[in-house]
Enzyme design. Structure first.
Site, PDB file in Angstrom:
ATOM      1  N   HIS A   1     -42.261  48.687  16.799  1.00 19.58           N
ATOM      2  CA  HIS A   1     -40.835  48.364  16.817  1.00 19.58           C
ATOM      3  C   HIS A   1     -40.125  48.920  15.587  1.00 19.58           C
ATOM      4  CE1 HIS A   1     -41.971  44.752  19.559  1.00 19.58           C
ATOM      5  NE2 HIS A   1     -41.844  45.868  20.237  1.00 19.58           N
TER       6      HIS A   1
ATOM      7  N   ILE B   1     -39.990  41.040  10.099  1.00 15.01           N
ATOM      8  CA  ILE B   1     -39.790  42.481  10.271  1.00 15.01           C
ATOM      9  C   ILE B   1     -39.576  42.821  11.736  1.00 15.01           C
ATOM     10  CG2 ILE B   1     -40.948  44.712   9.984  1.00 15.01           C
ATOM     11  CD1 ILE B   1     -42.381  43.278   7.517  1.00 15.01           C
ATOM     12  N   ASP B   2     -40.256  42.122  12.620  1.00 16.57           N
ATOM     13  CA  ASP B   2     -40.124  42.392  14.048  1.00 16.57           C
ATOM     14  C   ASP B   2     -38.700  42.117  14.527  1.00 16.57           C
ATOM     15  OD1 ASP B   2     -41.372  43.371  16.280  1.00 16.57           O
ATOM     16  OD2 ASP B   2     -42.355  41.508  16.831  1.00 16.57           O
ATOM     17  N   ASP B   3     -38.181  40.940  14.202  1.00 13.81           N
ATOM     18  CA  ASP B   3     -36.802  40.630  14.581  1.00 13.81           C
ATOM     19  C   ASP B   3     -35.824  41.601  13.960  1.00 13.81           C
ATOM     20  OD1 ASP B   3     -36.121  37.810  16.013  1.00 13.81           O
ATOM     21  OD2 ASP B   3     -38.074  37.734  15.040  1.00 13.81           O
TER      22      ASP B   3
END
Length: 698
Positions: free
Chosen positions: A514, A438-440
């Protein structure tokens, strides 16, 4: 408040508080303003912009931009080295010894790297400047024995003496003792039992494999096969010198009280050891076969597993034990993938070692635990765009093309908790279709929005899939984790087997921030799901004004991630939460104008939160928060900018030996070699041009 791992929000928080916070967010966020930050020219007019900035800042941005552009691969991606600790190198040599493929050239090059990381007291640490660590020292010592270093050599004698003084092999972590058990240096009977029947537990049952974070799950499944077989290869030498008493290498330990979690699981482990002797053969064989299928189904196109080293090495051992010879395509591809994790460099004149002994000139080989091209590429695009590079610059377009090619459109293990959710998003590595994160995904969307792509329909479609998938991966408490939704069971971390770091994947402030920032850029700040995420962030703020950083070190990273997200989501810079964050950042600024935080803040936040030698990346994170909070003309920002411009090297880069990335808080630290380039450029660019305009924002 400390970071929670149970998925239920801050300890002691009432669910009604979250609802109240959401209502407050809804009042603050003005939908008409969402997703429409001021263009750089407008910000410049309001604040003085680039024209009013000192020439040193403009020159630093130009140098850093040139340096970063020169590092782009012709295919469009960026990737810096991912440095961890010498256990990666030691375990690589032990794997090769176990499989019978260890060669002299690889061994010598790895040994040069391991020796180069040894400290004057004979020990090894897991991060630059950190304390000596027992398991790392044991594994490094054994690797050097494999390389031919004599146990009575001064550097080896110091290491073994320190190991004995700190409890010997018996006090090392479980994973270290598993590696030693493969060669008879430790008894399998004195390791926690890990039955392969775990793979049959349904997802609703406690301690099923999907209760573990994806990195632990991918490691545990092959280890169930290894532990079922209990292989022992002939040891090339004895390790009596690493025991406090070689006659009784396993000192007796008292069990924890039965009324504690530790006591309960210790007794369960004894039961499992008994079960091993009486496990029905058909059931055991079926479980091993199911585990093997699970492993093979998750091998990536490049031969690796999950794009990370630990699952790969244990999967190769497990499959080899099941009869897969080294020429089998699965094994061959797996070994080749590990070779690609090796970073070779020439060191023809190495410095003398800790004993003053002459260096061993020749190639040096460092093994990366993972590779980070998607993460590095999206961060590089954001940095270059925020530093003024035109959105249709060929480097940005090429990077966008590469990122779009890396989109994951197939279902992975995340679907166990989110069945029916359509796939979309990006992973961290070159190949890891099973585990997009999810971060990427959030950062790639933010990067793509900064590029004027010649095929906008293609980019829009990928972004739409990513946003939909990300929203579907929201956990029940309103926040986001890295790989899974609602992966918050408290039980896996209690297992005697799991002493190697965090083994679950709870929501974190940095990932949630993010995502919130990305959703705001997509015009969704007023979406109820974004509001829940924003409310969770507000509720998670520490009493001192900071936020805990799960995937970066630590409170500086968390705060540097959250403040820009809150402001992007419509929280006013004058909001009390933002003001508390600003005050905390100002209070921990170093005398040299920079910011730094030691990895020890995970274990001892009272002493180390926001404290440590200044680094370029952590200074940039603090500046990104302060700039988002409207502090461009503040003294703290001026000093921070001066630190970055004053420490920049002539080629436009920065030096940073300190580890500012996090794999497992405290247990596994990372030095991302590109962090020192992308984040300072981002901060300097935002200082010049203001908060970024996402090209094509709805």
């Amino acid at each position: 408040m400390t970071a929670t791992t149970d998925g239920a929000g801050p300890r002691g928080a009432d669910p009604d508080d979250t609802a109240t916070a959401a209502a407050a967010v809804a009042q603050v966020a003005a939908p008409a303003e969402v997703g429409a930050p001021a263009a750089p020219a407008e910000v410049g007019a309001a604040t003085g912009g680039a024209a009013a900035a000192p020439p040193a800042v403009r020159e630093a941005v130009e140098r850093a931009t040139r340096h970063l552009l020169q590092r782009q691969d012709p295919a469009g991606w960026w990737k810096g080295d991912l440095e961890t600790n010498v256990t990666m190198d030691a375990e690589d040599l032990l794997l090769r010894q176990f499989l019978g493929i260890r060669d002299e050239a690889t061994t010598r090059a790895a040994a040069r790297h391991i020796r180069g990381e040894q400290r004057s007291d004979g020990t090894w640490a897991t991060f630059h400047g950190g304390p000596s660590e027992l398991s790392a020292t044991v594994e490094a010592y054994v690797a050097l024995r494999l390389a031919g270093d004599a146990p009575d050599a001064p550097h080896m004698a110091r290491a073994s003496a320190w190991i004995r003084a700190h409890g010997g092999i018996a006090r090392a972590r479980v994973f270290t003792r598993i590696w030693l058990a493969l060669f008879g240096w430790w008894s399998w009977d004195h390791l926690p039992e890990l039955p392969p029947e775990l793979v049959f537990l349904p997802p609703w049952m406690p301690l099923n494999i999907y209760d573990f974070g994806c990195w632990a799950r991918q490691t545990i499944v092959p280890l169930t096969v290894v532990c079922a077989h209990r292989p022992v290869r002939p040891a090339p030498f004895a390790l009596d010198e690493l025991h406090t008493d070689a006659r009784t290498p396993v000192p007796a330990r008292r069990l924890a009280p039965l009324g504690t979690w530790d006591g309960l699981f210790q007794r369960m482990d004894k039961v499992l050891h008994v079960y091993r002797r009486f496990a029905p053969r058909p059931l055991r064989n079926a479980a091993v076969a199911a585990a093997a299928r699970w492993i093979i189904e998750r091998q990536e196109n490049d031969g690796c597993w999950g794009g990370i080293q630990p699952p790969a090495v244990y999967s190769l051992i497990a499959l080899h034990l099941l009869g897969y010879d080294l020429g089998h395509p699965v094994m061959r591809a797996g070994l080749e993938s590990l070779d690609r994790f090796a970073v070779w460099r020439e060191d023809n004149a190495p410095a003398p070692g800790p004993d003053g002994r002459a260096g061993d000139p020749g190639p040096v080989r460092m093994v990366e635990a993972c590779q980070s091209p998607v993460w590095d590429t999206c961060l590089a695009v954001i940095a270059l765009a925020d530093a003024g590079l035109a959105p249709d610059h060929p480097a940005l377009v090429k990077a966008a093309d590469w990122m779009l090619d890396e989109e994951i459109t197939r279902t992975g293990d995340w679907a166990v908790r989110r069945p029916g959710l359509a796939p979309g998003g990006w992973a961290f590595e070159f190949h890891n279709d099973t585990y997009p994160d999810i971060d990427d995904t959030a950062e790639v969307v933010l990067a793509l929005r900064r590029v004027r792509h010649p095929d906008p329909a293609r980019a829009e479609a990928a972004i739409a899939r990513a946003v939909s998938w990300t929203l579907g991966m929201q956990s029940g408490n309103g926040a986001w984790a890295a790989f899974d939704a609602d992966n918050t069971s408290p039980l896996p971390n209690r297992l005697p087997f799991c002493d190697f770091g965090e083994v679950v994947d709870p929501p974190s402030a940095d990932v949630t921030a993010h995502v919130v920032e990305m959703l705001a850029a997509e015009g969704r700040a007023a979406d109820p799901r974004t509001l829940r995420g924003t409310a969770w962030l507000l509720a998670e703020q520490e009493p001192n004004g900071s936020w805990f950083g799960r995937w970066g070190t630590n409170y500086v990273y968390g705060t540097g991630s959250v403040v820009p997200a809150l402001v992007a989501a419509g929280i006013a810079p004058a909001h009390p939460a933002v003001r508390r964050a600003v005050a905390w950042l100002e209070s921990v600024q170093n005398d040299d104008g920079g910011w730094g935080e030691d990895q020890r803040s995970y274990r001892d936040p009272t002493t180390w939160a926001g404290r440590g030698p200044s680094t370029a990346s952590q200074t940039a994170w603090a500046l990104m928060a302060l700039l988002a909070a409207g502090e461009r003309h503040g003294k703290a920002v001026e000093r921070g900018i001066a630190y970055l411009t004053g420490t920049q090297l002539a080629d436009g880069s920065w030096d940073e030996p300190y580890f500012t990335g996090t794999g497992f808080p405290w247990d596994f630290s990372i030095n991302y070699h590109l962090y020192r380039q992308v984040f300072p450029l981002t901060a300097l660019g935002r200082y010049l041009y203001g908060e970024p305009l996402a090209a094509g924002t709805p």
